[in-house]
Write a protein that holds these residues in place. Sequence first.
Motif, PDB file in Angstrom:
ATOM      1  N   PHE A 139      51.174  16.749 -23.163  1.00 44.45           N
ATOM      2  CA  PHE A 139      52.137  16.158 -22.431  1.00 44.45           C
ATOM      3  C   PHE A 139      51.168  15.929 -20.904  1.00 44.45           C
ATOM      4  CE2 PHE A 139      55.128  16.042 -18.649  1.00 44.45           C
ATOM      5  CZ  PHE A 139      55.796  14.826 -19.100  1.00 44.45           C
ATOM      6  N   ALA A 140      50.630  17.126 -20.433  1.00 40.11           N
ATOM      7  CA  ALA A 140      50.023  17.128 -19.069  1.00 40.11           C
ATOM      8  C   ALA A 140      48.609  16.031 -19.349  1.00 40.11           C
ATOM      9  CB  ALA A 140      49.454  18.328 -18.660  1.00 40.11           C
ATOM     10  N   ALA A 141      47.925  16.136 -20.441  1.00 39.82           N
ATOM     11  CA  ALA A 141      46.900  15.064 -20.684  1.00 39.82           C
ATOM     12  C   ALA A 141      47.333  13.696 -20.598  1.00 39.82           C
ATOM     13  CB  ALA A 141      46.108  15.416 -21.967  1.00 39.82           C
ATOM     14  N   ARG A 142      48.344  13.346 -21.075  1.00 36.41           N
ATOM     15  CA  ARG A 142      48.751  12.150 -21.158  1.00 36.41           C
ATOM     16  C   ARG A 142      49.245  11.615 -19.685  1.00 36.41           C
ATOM     17  NH1 ARG A 142      51.133  13.923 -26.225  1.00 36.41           N
ATOM     18  NH2 ARG A 142      49.980  12.813 -28.078  1.00 36.41           N
ATOM     19  N   LEU A 143      50.112  12.464 -19.269  1.00 37.86           N
ATOM     20  CA  LEU A 143      50.394  12.059 -17.652  1.00 37.86           C
ATOM     21  C   LEU A 143      49.175  12.203 -17.014  1.00 37.86           C
ATOM     22  CD1 LEU A 143      53.128  12.036 -15.996  1.00 37.86           C
ATOM     23  CD2 LEU A 143      52.990  14.461 -15.543  1.00 37.86           C
ATOM     24  N   SER A 144      48.176  12.912 -17.009  1.00 37.64           N
ATOM     25  CA  SER A 144      47.093  12.862 -15.850  1.00 37.64           C
ATOM     26  C   SER A 144      46.251  11.319 -16.246  1.00 37.64           C
ATOM     27  CB  SER A 144      46.049  13.779 -16.246  1.00 37.64           C
ATOM     28  OG  SER A 144      45.663  13.773 -17.327  1.00 37.64           O
ATOM     29  N   THR A 196      47.359   6.169 -27.698  1.00 43.95           N
ATOM     30  CA  THR A 196      47.873   6.268 -26.519  1.00 43.95           C
ATOM     31  C   THR A 196      47.686   7.975 -25.716  1.00 43.95           C
ATOM     32  OG1 THR A 196      50.316   6.761 -26.716  1.00 43.95           O
ATOM     33  CG2 THR A 196      49.449   4.539 -26.255  1.00 43.95           C
ATOM     34  N   ALA A 197      46.701   8.582 -26.388  1.00 38.41           N
ATOM     35  CA  ALA A 197      46.431   9.895 -26.040  1.00 38.41           C
ATOM     36  C   ALA A 197      45.967  10.031 -24.693  1.00 38.41           C
ATOM     37  CB  ALA A 197      45.354  10.403 -26.983  1.00 38.41           C
ATOM     38  N   GLY A 198      46.412  11.166 -24.179  1.00 38.51           N
ATOM     39  CA  GLY A 198      46.103  11.393 -22.808  1.00 38.51           C
ATOM     40  C   GLY A 198      44.658  11.952 -22.341  1.00 38.51           C
ATOM     41  N   ARG A 199      43.744  11.189 -22.869  1.00 44.06           N
ATOM     42  CA  ARG A 199      42.177  11.454 -22.644  1.00 44.06           C
ATOM     43  C   ARG A 199      41.716  10.111 -22.311  1.00 44.06           C
ATOM     44  NH1 ARG A 199      41.196  13.662 -27.538  1.00 44.06           N
ATOM     45  NH2 ARG A 199      39.073  13.192 -27.043  1.00 44.06           N
TER      46      ARG A 199
END
Length: 198
Positions: free
Chosen positions: A84-89, A194-197
Motif C-alpha cells: 500500500f505504501a509503495a502504491r501511495l508513494s 498499477t503496482a506502486g513502483r
Amino acid sequence: MNATDLRFSAIQRLLHWLMAIGILVMLFIGVGMVSTIRPAHLWLVSIHKPLGILILVLALVRLAVRFVKGAPPLPVTMPPLMKFAARLSHLAFYLLMIGLPLLGWSMLSAADYPVVVAGVRLPSIAPHSNVLHSSLWNAHRFLALLFFALIVVHLAAALFHALIRRDGVFEAMAPWRDRVPSVPADRGLVPEKTAGRH
C-alpha cells in the motif's frame, strides 16, 4: 514468465533514471535560487524554468508508457502495508512530477514572467496577479520540500529492498544488465499494472 517480465522495460528504466537526475538537479537549483543573489540567481532561474518543463514532458511520457507497458509484479511475500505504501508513494511521485512544474509555470504566469524553452515563449496559464503569484510561490516551495522528503524515503526504500529484503524490487528498475532469476519463488505470476513502483 521470463526474466524480462520481472523488470521494467528499457524505456521505463531510461525515463526513470533520466528523470531522477533531472529532478535532483532541479531541487538543488531551487535551493540555490532562494539562497543566492544576482547574477547567479538569474543564471539558476534560466536553467530552472526549461528544466521544469522538460521534467513535465518526461513525466507525461512516462505515465503514458506506464499505462501501455504496466509493471512487473511485486513480491508475494511483501506485506500488504508495504504494498500500500509503495502504491501511495508511486501516486505521490506522479502528482508531484506533473503538479510541481505546472505550479511553477502558473506562478511565473501570475507574475508575468516569461517561460522560454528552446527559444519559444510558452503561453501564460494563469492570470496576472501578485496575490496569486505569492500563493503559488508558497505552494511551490512547500511541495518542493515535500518532494525532497519523498525522494529521501524512496531512496531508503530502494536500499532496503536491495540490501536487506533482496526481493528483486530494486533490480526491476536497476539501470545495469544484471542477471535476474527467471521466476523467483516470492514473485507473483501476474504483473500488477498499477503496482506502486516506478
